[in-house]
Design a protein around this motif. Structure first.
Motif, PDB file in Angstrom:
ATOM      1  N   ALA A  42      72.855  41.052   6.796  1.00 41.52           N
ATOM      2  CA  ALA A  42      72.581  42.047   5.755  1.00 41.52           C
ATOM      3  C   ALA A  42      72.900  41.413   4.409  1.00 41.52           C
ATOM      4  O   ALA A  42      73.942  40.771   4.248  1.00 41.52           O
ATOM      5  N   VAL A  43      72.000  41.587   3.463  1.00 45.27           N
ATOM      6  CA  VAL A  43      72.206  41.127   2.096  1.00 45.27           C
ATOM      7  C   VAL A  43      72.341  42.371   1.231  1.00 45.27           C
ATOM      8  O   VAL A  43      71.457  43.234   1.228  1.00 45.27           O
ATOM      9  N   LEU A  44      73.467  42.461   0.549  1.00 42.41           N
ATOM     10  CA  LEU A  44      73.770  43.623  -0.272  1.00 42.41           C
ATOM     11  C   LEU A  44      73.801  43.203  -1.728  1.00 42.41           C
ATOM     12  O   LEU A  44      74.743  42.563  -2.177  1.00 42.41           O
ATOM     13  N   ASN A  45      72.743  43.509  -2.438  1.00 42.67           N
ATOM     14  CA  ASN A  45      72.718  43.250  -3.885  1.00 42.67           C
ATOM     15  C   ASN A  45      72.329  44.553  -4.556  1.00 42.67           C
ATOM     16  O   ASN A  45      73.050  45.520  -4.422  1.00 42.67           O
ATOM     17  N   GLY A  46      71.194  44.634  -5.216  1.00 41.79           N
ATOM     18  CA  GLY A  46      70.735  45.909  -5.761  1.00 41.79           C
ATOM     19  C   GLY A  46      70.095  46.778  -4.702  1.00 41.79           C
ATOM     20  O   GLY A  46      69.796  47.944  -4.922  1.00 41.79           O
ATOM     21  N   LYS A  47      69.894  46.205  -3.532  1.00 43.67           N
ATOM     22  CA  LYS A  47      69.277  46.893  -2.403  1.00 43.67           C
ATOM     23  C   LYS A  47      69.998  46.503  -1.115  1.00 43.67           C
ATOM     24  O   LYS A  47      70.684  45.492  -1.055  1.00 43.67           O
ATOM     25  N   LEU A 133      79.249  54.201   5.996  1.00 42.62           N
ATOM     26  CA  LEU A 133      80.548  54.405   5.350  1.00 42.62           C
ATOM     27  C   LEU A 133      81.653  54.547   6.387  1.00 42.62           C
ATOM     28  O   LEU A 133      81.465  55.170   7.432  1.00 42.62           O
ATOM     29  N   TRP A 134      82.806  53.985   6.073  1.00 41.83           N
ATOM     30  CA  TRP A 134      83.995  54.278   6.860  1.00 41.83           C
ATOM     31  C   TRP A 134      84.354  55.730   6.606  1.00 41.83           C
ATOM     32  O   TRP A 134      83.982  56.305   5.574  1.00 41.83           O
ATOM     33  N   LYS A 135      85.085  56.341   7.517  1.00 42.14           N
ATOM     34  CA  LYS A 135      85.404  57.756   7.362  1.00 42.14           C
ATOM     35  C   LYS A 135      86.125  58.014   6.045  1.00 42.14           C
ATOM     36  O   LYS A 135      85.829  58.993   5.347  1.00 42.14           O
ATOM     37  N   GLN A 171      68.961  57.986  -3.166  1.00 41.87           N
ATOM     38  CA  GLN A 171      70.193  58.205  -3.924  1.00 41.87           C
ATOM     39  C   GLN A 171      71.403  57.754  -3.106  1.00 41.87           C
ATOM     40  O   GLN A 171      72.283  57.043  -3.604  1.00 41.87           O
ATOM     41  N   LEU A 172      71.435  58.149  -1.832  1.00 41.18           N
ATOM     42  CA  LEU A 172      72.573  57.792  -0.978  1.00 41.18           C
ATOM     43  C   LEU A 172      72.615  56.288  -0.714  1.00 41.18           C
ATOM     44  O   LEU A 172      73.696  55.705  -0.635  1.00 41.18           O
ATOM     45  N   LEU A 177      75.740  51.512  -1.051  1.00 39.19           N
ATOM     46  CA  LEU A 177      75.788  50.105  -1.469  1.00 39.19           C
ATOM     47  C   LEU A 177      77.012  49.838  -2.339  1.00 39.19           C
ATOM     48  O   LEU A 177      77.716  48.839  -2.155  1.00 39.19           O
ATOM     49  N   LYS A 178      77.301  50.745  -3.264  1.00 37.96           N
ATOM     50  CA  LYS A 178      78.488  50.580  -4.119  1.00 37.96           C
ATOM     51  C   LYS A 178      79.772  50.586  -3.291  1.00 37.96           C
ATOM     52  O   LYS A 178      80.669  49.777  -3.516  1.00 37.96           O
TER      53      LYS A 178
END
Length: 194
Positions: A42-47, A133-135, A171-172, A177-178
């Motif tokens: 997985a590459v996490l940048n702006g997407k 997301l973690w809980k 939106q989610l 991502l953040k």
């Protein structure tokens, strides 16, 4: 063709710029749908971008379920596939998925050809995104919306359900991502190229 050798070659060539960018996270084996399925890379940048690797020794038997999970979660998805699986893979993946083919230059040395460019996914689902997301992160996000707060004992599937009803997928996706990029002591694979 061993998976870990192909993966390492892909990191060092196609994903080299992602590893250099300090704002981009590259993660191997990202758990999707509470760990039911794993994205190879997985590459996490702006997407959120997912890569599924299928070497010549792999079968494509799990690909349909992987396609469903990737399609519910990633903004863009790619299959990295050996030539013997190319035609069958094209039949099994949506037309918005990108394709890289694996070329053997010599034993243990591989290159990758961008066979089809990926497009933006229009089929993401909020619940599957929330499951990244973690809980504690899901509770944090939910409690920014609800004034009285969501109790820590609330089952995580209920928190995910709440978030999926509040946020549209696009939106989610940006919010998740953040959170992923803010995690401390999380698996980041920047060191793979050093």
């Amino acid at each position: 063709m061993r998976d870990h050798i192909i993966r390492q070659a892909f990191h060092k060539s196609v994903l080299k710029s992602a590893h250099i960018d300090t704002e981009t996270f590259v993660v191997d084996e990202l758990g999707l749908k509470n760990g039911e399925i794993r994205a190879d890379i997985a590459v996490l940048n702006g997407k959120l971008i997912g890569f599924e690797i299928k070497t010549e020794k792999d079968t494509l038997s799990r690909l349909p379920s992987q396609v469903v999970a990737y399609s519910e979660i990633f903004d863009k998805a790619f299959i990295v596939v050996s030539e013997n699986h190319l035609h069958k893979a094209v039949e099994l993946i949506p037309d918005w998925w990108g394709i890289y083919t694996i070329k053997t230059k010599e034993e243990g040395d591989y290159s990758f050809i961008n066979f089809r460019r990926g497009k933006i996914n229009k089929y993401q689902e909020s619940y599957s995104l929330a499951q990244l997301l973690w809980k504690s992160e899901a509770l944090d996000l939910a409690n920014t919306i609800i004034k009285n707060g969501v109790k820590p004992k609330t089952p995580k599937h209920e928190v995910y359900d709440f978030l999926s009803k509040v946020f549209a997928p696009k939106q989610l996706s940006k919010i998740v991502l953040k959170y992923l990029k803010q995690r401390e002591n999380w698996r980041k694979d920047h060191a793979l190229l050093l």
